[in-house]
Design a protein around this motif. Structure first.
Motif, mmCIF file in Angstrom:
data_model
loop_
_atom_site.group_PDB
_atom_site.id
_atom_site.type_symbol
_atom_site.label_atom_id
_atom_site.label_comp_id
_atom_site.label_asym_id
_atom_site.label_seq_id
_atom_site.Cartn_x
_atom_site.Cartn_y
_atom_site.Cartn_z
ATOM 1 N N GLU A 1 0.880 -1.373 0.088
ATOM 2 C CA GLU A 1 0.053 0.080 0.171
ATOM 3 C C GLU A 1 0.846 0.995 0.048
ATOM 4 N N GLU B 1 2.351 1.904 -3.654
ATOM 5 C CA GLU B 1 1.446 2.001 -4.374
ATOM 6 C C GLU B 1 0.744 3.553 -4.370
ATOM 7 N N SER B 2 0.858 3.956 -3.418
ATOM 8 C CA SER B 2 0.296 5.427 -2.996
ATOM 9 C C SER B 2 1.344 6.431 -2.669
ATOM 10 N N LYS B 3 2.575 6.051 -2.669
ATOM 11 C CA LYS B 3 3.679 7.021 -2.436
ATOM 12 C C LYS B 3 4.855 6.651 -3.208
#
Length: 672
Positions: A543, A546-548
């Motif tokens: 996560e 995928e987001s940063k």
């Protein structure tokens, strides 16, 4: 507009120095009446205790991520920064800190009672939001007119503030400009727009996360108020005007009009302004010179043909030459610059001139957005590649001028041969009419109507010298919008620094990585007003990547995530050697710093960075905002010294630095 001669330049300089002396005399007199002094032990202990108590009361509510929570948190956060970074305070500063305690508690009490009176208030209001970049709370101010009814969409004027020395209490001083309490005011302003005043992370000329702050604040205001997104104005004075040129000409489709008042537009010539203490930026290495094309707004002058700019400046402003430079640049593009000159004014706002500026802005805002079939757009990077119905998806070479020009004629979209562009998309839904075909490079491409439930976007790419439809997805191995570098770009979107927990292959690399991460954390906290997001490598999840953007510190021995991505990076790195940029270096005393697409699964639109925070340093951050340009580009090779003492201000020994090519490799054309 007339270009100033040498005599006028001397006159402006004399006028500036006279005003500067007057300002210094006034400041000295003011200081004598209110000399800054350290807090007493009792004052500091009391303020720190109250700030800690308020944070503890806010913490249980923080997971709600509500706007109201951020509105309360701006006060204790501003107090924390003041107490941490400042030693001496005026009596007014102390009052602001004590008021911050009271105001934060008042809003916290109201939240606990289910009341949020400031959200329906008119007049000046201090608000906040939580940034996606680093999770920090950032303040901004709004001015809501008495005519706003919460139902009718209203124009939004984004007003960028001028330059100020970045100190700990900067946020509280900014908040104080807009915090009039939470009860309704008896005399809100009578104007046909809401004003938004972003902080922009204080002092960076709205670059990097400062740029992101402006757009995050706009989105937060649009969530709270009924804003007509087709009528957003951008304006500002001094640094705010420079930010207006910078953001307005690079995002010309986001604004209906620009209003810069006395702002610089380039790096080199502005740095030569004869002001005591200014740092002259002389000739730079090739890669640094090319990187300036991303920032210098004069290079985007052609885009004033997309968004109208109504500029103002004082006839005796020491920075007058900046508007001369922009005037000449627009003339080269076939445009006429609107520049309202206040004859006997220095570097201040003349009310009469500003009134005329606002009148002209209002004329453009009244018309609102009109779908345009004719478009001419210039950029130098995919970071700034979107304009109305156009999205540039690929360049032949970054930091070289790219130009797109098109027009609708008889249901045909005619595109002139694009300059330095290899791939682009057209959102046909935003055109004034659906084209039957696209004509480009002597080729007619028929347009087929897509089902209404599919995006009405058509992609055209150059293949073997011919333009054709392209339905292939954007490759992860080429530079693309949002993943184009340089290193500093990784910190304008959500990112996570990753600390290695293993044993470094080489002591020098391990010591440098630890010191570099600490330096970045200190600089980020002080100058970008947030806690640096950091995790250990063993705690990073899918996560997260995928987001940063992942910012990895260490070497393959110390940081397990470097080991995971290494095979997809353009270098070979072993315990003994580093092969990079056509050279081989001993790994015992060399370390790579770079940015690249993150190859981990699910991280398609994210970066991975090795061993670098921002490539400019505290010595630049503490001086002038025009110094905040990329020093390393996309990559650098660092020479390490195992005997070096890593204090906060050490200098990096850069052996080589430069940019990757459009395929994230190093070629003969890559500037170094």
């Amino acid at each position: 507009m007339k270009t100033s001669d040498e005599g006028l330049t001397v006159t402006r300089l004399r006028f500036f120095l006279v005003m500067l002396c007057a300002s210094l005399i006034w400041s000295r007199a003011s200081a004598m009446a209110q000399a800054p002094a350290p807090l007493t032990d009792a004052q500091r202990v009391a303020l720190e205790r109250k700030a800690k108590e308020q944070r503890s009361h806010l913490e249980p509510l923080s997971k709600q991520s509500s706007s109201e929570w951020s509105d309360a948190a701006i006060f204790s956060k501003g107090l924390d920064w003041a107490l941490r970074y400042d030693r001496d305070f005026t009596a007014a500063d102390v009052e602001q800190m004590e008021r911050a305690v009271r105001r934060g508690q008042q809003r916290l009490d109201a939240i606990n009672q289910g009341r949020h009176p400031w959200t329906i208030r008119h007049g000046k209001i201090a608000l906040g939001y939580r940034s996606v970049v680093d999770g920090s709370v950032q303040p901004y101010g709004v001015v809501v007119p008495k005519s706003y009814d919460g139902k009718t969409p209203i124009r939004l004027d984004v007003v960028l503030h001028g330059s100020s020395r970045p100190v700990g209490i900067s946020e509280l001083r900014f908040i104080a400009r807009f915090d009039e309490g939470d009860d309704e005011t008896a005399s809100p302003p009578d104007q046909p727009f809401i004003e938004l005043h972003p902080l922009g992370r204080v002092e960076n000329c709205y670059r990097w996360s400062g740029e992101t702050d402006v757009f995050e604040a706009i989105e937060d205001v649009c969530r709270r108020y009924q804003i007509d997104r087709t009528r957003i104005v951008l304006r500002g004075m001094s640094m705010g005007a420079s930010g207006t040129w910078h953001l307005g000409l690079k995002h010309p489709d986001r604004f209906i009009a620009l209003g810069p008042y006395c702002g610089y537009v380039d790096t080199h010539k502005f740095s030569q302004t004869p002001i005591p203490g200014f740092v002259v930026v002389g000739p730079l290495p090739e890669h640094q010179e090319q990187g300036l094309h991303m920032l210098d707004s004069v290079d985007y002058a052609a885009n004033a043909g997309v968004v109208p700019a109504i500029a103002c400046i004082g006839g005796k402003d020491v920075f007058f030459q900046a508007h001369v430079i922009m005037h000449e640049a627009m003339a080269r593009e076939g445009l006429t610059m609107t520049n309202l000159i206040s004859p006997d004014t220095g570097h201040v706002i003349d009310p009469v001139t500003q009134t005329e500026q606002l009148r002209q802005i209002a004329e453009h805002a009244a018309v609102g957005y009109q779908a345009r079939g004719k478009l001419r757009f210039v950029t130098w990077t995919l970071k700034y590649g979107r304009c109305h119905w156009l999205q540039i998806l690929g360049l032949k070479q970054h930091y070289a001028r790219a130009e797109f020009s098109a027009r609708m004629e008889n249901d045909v979209l005619i595109i002139d041969e694009p300059l330095n562009i290899s791939k682009f998309a057209i959102d046909v839904a935003k055109l004034p009419a659906f084209p039957k075909s696209v004509r480009i490079g002597g080729i007619e491409l028929p347009v087929k109507l897509l089902p209404s439930n599919q995006p009405q976007s058509m992609v055209i790419a150059s293949r073997d010298g011919r333009w054709q439809w392209d339905e292939s997805p954007l490759s992860r191995t080429v530079k693309r919008p949002g993943v184009q570098g340089p290193i500093d770009d990784a910190f304008a979107t959500p990112f996570l620094c990753v600390r290695g927990t293993g044993q470094a292959w080489n002591q020098a690399a391990g010591s440098y990585a630890d010191a570099s991460l600490k330096r970045f954390a200190d600089e980020w906290h002080h100058y970008f007003r947030g806690e640096l997001p950091i995790k250990n490598d063993i705690d990073v999840t899918a996560e997260d990547w995928e987001s940063k953007n992942l910012i990895l510190f260490g070497d393959p021995g110390s940081n397990s995530l470097i080991t995971r991505v290494l095979s997809d990076l353009p270098l070979k790195w072993t315990r003994e050697s580093l092969q990079f940029a056509g050279m081989t270096y001993p790994a015992s005393d060399h370390l790579p710093a770079l940015i690249a697409p993150n190859p981990l699964p699910g991280a398609d639109n994210r970066y991975v960075v090795l061993n670098s925070g921002h490539t400019f340093r505290e010595s630049d951050l503490a001086k002038f905002n025009y110094l905040l340009f990329p020093r390393w580009g996309d990559w650098a090779v660092l020479k390490l010294d195992s005997t070096q003492s890593f204090d906060r201000g050490w200098d990096d020994n850069v052996v080589k630095a430069g940019y990757f090519d459009e395929s994230w490799g190093i070629s003969a054309k890559s500037p170094q």
